[in-house]
Scaffold this motif. Structure first.
Motif, PDB file in Angstrom:
ATOM      1  N   LYS A   1      -8.218   4.959   4.949  1.00 11.95           N
ATOM      2  CA  LYS A   1      -8.811   3.627   4.910  1.00 11.95           C
ATOM      3  C   LYS A   1      -7.599   2.450   4.687  1.00 11.95           C
ATOM      4  N   SER A   2      -7.472   1.485   5.491  1.00  6.89           N
ATOM      5  CA  SER A   2      -6.486   0.373   5.369  1.00  6.89           C
ATOM      6  C   SER A   2      -7.270  -1.077   5.517  1.00  6.89           C
ATOM      7  N   VAL A   3      -6.548  -1.884   4.846  1.00  2.12           N
ATOM      8  CA  VAL A   3      -7.040  -3.356   5.055  1.00  2.12           C
ATOM      9  C   VAL A   3      -6.551  -3.958   6.072  1.00  2.12           C
TER      10      VAL A   3
ATOM     11  N   TYR B   1      -5.495  -4.523  -3.750  1.00  2.00           N
ATOM     12  CA  TYR B   1      -4.645  -5.447  -3.711  1.00  2.00           C
ATOM     13  C   TYR B   1      -5.008  -6.769  -4.903  1.00  2.00           C
TER      14      TYR B   1
ATOM     15  N   ALA C   1      -7.944  -9.734   6.437  1.00  2.00           N
ATOM     16  CA  ALA C   1      -8.692  -9.585   5.141  1.00  2.00           C
ATOM     17  C   ALA C   1      -7.454  -9.957   3.962  1.00  2.00           C
ATOM     18  N   ILE C   2      -6.241  -9.298   4.137  1.00  2.00           N
ATOM     19  CA  ILE C   2      -5.355  -9.489   3.246  1.00  2.00           C
ATOM     20  C   ILE C   2      -4.675 -10.878   3.405  1.00  2.00           C
TER      21      ILE C   2
ATOM     22  N   THR D   1      -6.384   2.744   1.187  1.00  2.00           N
ATOM     23  CA  THR D   1      -6.297   1.547   0.429  1.00  2.00           C
ATOM     24  C   THR D   1      -7.259   0.661   0.525  1.00  2.00           C
ATOM     25  N   HIS D   2      -7.973  -0.077  -0.500  1.00  2.00           N
ATOM     26  CA  HIS D   2      -9.174  -0.934  -0.376  1.00  2.00           C
ATOM     27  C   HIS D   2      -8.666  -2.563  -0.776  1.00  2.00           C
ATOM     28  N   GLU D   3      -9.205  -3.287  -0.360  1.00  2.00           N
ATOM     29  CA  GLU D   3      -9.094  -4.846  -0.675  1.00  2.00           C
ATOM     30  C   GLU D   3      -9.223  -4.811  -2.071  1.00  2.00           C
ATOM     31  N   LYS D   4      -9.911  -4.322  -3.004  1.00  2.00           N
ATOM     32  CA  LYS D   4      -9.956  -4.750  -4.384  1.00  2.00           C
ATOM     33  C   LYS D   4      -8.413  -4.160  -4.789  1.00  2.00           C
TER      34      LYS D   4
ATOM     35  N   LYS E   1       2.737  -6.207   4.206  1.00  2.00           N
ATOM     36  CA  LYS E   1       2.006  -5.309   4.961  1.00  2.00           C
ATOM     37  C   LYS E   1       2.880  -4.826   5.741  1.00  2.00           C
TER      38      LYS E   1
ATOM     39  N   SER F   1       0.883  -1.289  -0.169  1.00  2.00           N
ATOM     40  CA  SER F   1       0.029  -0.010  -0.157  1.00  2.00           C
ATOM     41  C   SER F   1       0.766   1.216  -0.003  1.00  2.00           C
TER      42      SER F   1
END
Length: 472
Positions: A237-239, A211, A243-244, A206-209, A224, A173
């Motif tokens: 926003k961080s993931v 990544y 989830a990662i 940063t969003h999950e999408k 990470k 990210s």
């Protein structure tokens, strides 16, 4: 004859000076060769003084011998000197970070004095691995399958990247491309590891999408990075790591979670802000987790890597691992430090870093009141001293948003003019003591934050040598 030349001729010879009691003392303490060097240094200084209009003092041989002895004593003072850290920063990078527990000091002393079963398996009577000294403890305390150790966390990240993603891409990210002290930058470490950086997201979000869309056949791993030395607030926003980790598993790529400082216990139980523990990061599903030994953990400088057994084995086979390994002294101290974590209820009693961070404000305030008269007397009539409320910090990139209410003694210059010079002179005088005192200057005062002061009596004795006259 020229009067200057005549004066110079009255400077005693080296042999004559060597016969004096002070010179004989210098020979006994430092050896003849060093004593002669000191005498030559003193006579050279005397010649310069004469050239500037000075004269040869009566009893010159004794005077020069004393000068030589003083110079030798000053030159023999070690560079690695203990200081009083009154900066208000608990883990001060420039002052050596964590102070080790007594158990770690004792273990390191044994390792220095004795032969050690460093790479020797006592049960089998054959060659062993040095990681075995701490592997079991690290696995027990983190829940990881396996563990290895190198000389610091930067080395841990470098080794992991080079082993698992050399020639490939590492997804990170943009909000986690950190720089820490000494110009350590994550992109540069990645480049040195032979890994191509692939940034995703934006500085603040940063969003999950992000990544998911970045994963491709060239992906070596997802990295990470814990932003341990700064904090972003506002529209962010961080993931989460969990989830990662799920995304990485589904995509058949690895997740490396760099915790930076890292902690083995929940700091909230000691009145501090909760920081994700290493065990929590492992439980989230990270394949490998890296963290430091000399920050929140309170041990010697080290970099730990914990996680999957097969990946740790690959790291240990990397030729770079030998270049990054640590010595027996630090390994012994690390083992002793880790053993303390088996009894978290007594950590504040045994671990100086945690004890200092959790020190009650009332305790610090009481210490400030007790020492105020001694500090005021040492500073002299040119300064007014008062007990003040102040704020400490953890330091070394650990818990950057965390501040600790503290108390200290503020020294204010008396008079309206020359305050800056007076403060600089006082700070320099404190640094020149046998055990230097390091405070901080702010708001036209020298602040001595007492959070990190453990030995009041030694501090007060040390202050007695403060040269008031030289600062007038």
């Amino acid at each position: 004859m020229d009067s200057g030349a005549s004066t110079l001729s009255r400077i005693p010879s080296v042999d004559e000076i060597l016969k004096t009691p002070a010179a004989q003392q210098a020979v006994a303490r430092f050896g003849r060769q060093r004593a002669v060097e000191g005498i030559r240094h003193a006579t050279t200084a005397a010649r310069r003084a004469i050239g500037a209009g000075g004269a040869v003092a009566p009893g010159a041989a004794d005077v020069l011998a004393a000068d030589a002895l003083a110079w030798l004593e000053a030159d023999a003072r070690p560079n690695a000197r203990a200081v009083f850290n009154l900066t208000g920063t608990v883990l001060h990078t420039n002052l050596g970070r964590a102070i080790l527990a007594e158990a770690a000091v004792e273990a390191a002393t044994v390792a220095m004095r004795e032969a050690l079963a460093l790479e020797f398996d006592l049960a089998q009577g054959k060659r062993g691995e040095r990681n075995s000294m701490v592997r079991g403890l690290l696995c027990e305390l983190t829940g990881a399958e396996d563990a290895t150790v190198v000389n610091n966390n930067a080395a841990a990240v470098l080794l992991a990247l080079n082993t698992l993603a050399k020639g490939k891409e590492a997804i990170v990210s943009r909000g986690e491309l950190i720089e820490i002290g000494g110009a350590f930058r994550m992109p540069e470490i990645m480049a040195r590891a032979g890994v191509k950086l692939l940034e995703v997201g934006t500085t603040n979000r940063t969003h999950e999408k992000d990544y998911a869309e970045a994963i491709n056949p060239k992906t070596g791993l997802i990295l990470k990075v814990h932003t341990s030395n700064y904090h972003i607030e506002g529209f962010t926003k961080s993931v989460p790591g969990k989830a990662i980790a799920a995304l990485a598993r589904a995509s058949h790529v690895l997740l490396l979670n760099d915790l930076g400082s890292g902690t083995l216990v929940d700091l909230a139980r000691y009145g501090l802000t909760h920081e994700q523990t290493v065990a929590e990061a492992v439980a989230e599903g990270a394949d490998l987790v890296t963290f430091s030994g000399d920050k929140l953990l309170g041990g010697p400088q080290a970099g730990f890597i914990v996680g999957r057994r097969d990946l740790i084995a690959r790291l240990n086979r990397n030729p770079m691992k030998r270049a990054l390994r640590i010595d027996k002294i630090r390994l012994a101290a690390i083992e002793a430090t880790l053993r303390l974590y088996r009894d978290p209820d007594r950590l504040t009693e045994r671990l100086p870093t945690l004890r200092t961070m959790a020190r009650p404000l009332a305790d610090i305030e009481a210490a400030a009141q007790r020492m105020l008269p001694a500090v005021a007397a040492a500073a002299g009539p040119g300064f007014a001293a008062e007990v003040i409320a102040c704020t400490s910090q953890i330091g070394s990139g650990s818990l950057p948003a965390e501040t600790l209410p503290s108390a200290g003694i503020a020294l204010h210059p008396v008079g309206a003019r020359g305050k800056g010079r007076a403060l600089a002179a006082l700070a320099a005088a404190l640094r020149g003591l046998d055990r230097p005192v390091i405070g901080r200057i702010e708001n036209d005062a020298l602040i001595l934050d007492l959070r990190c002061l453990a030995d009041e009596a030694a501090f007060v004795r040390n202050l007695a040598a403060l040269p008031i006259e030289e600062r007038r």
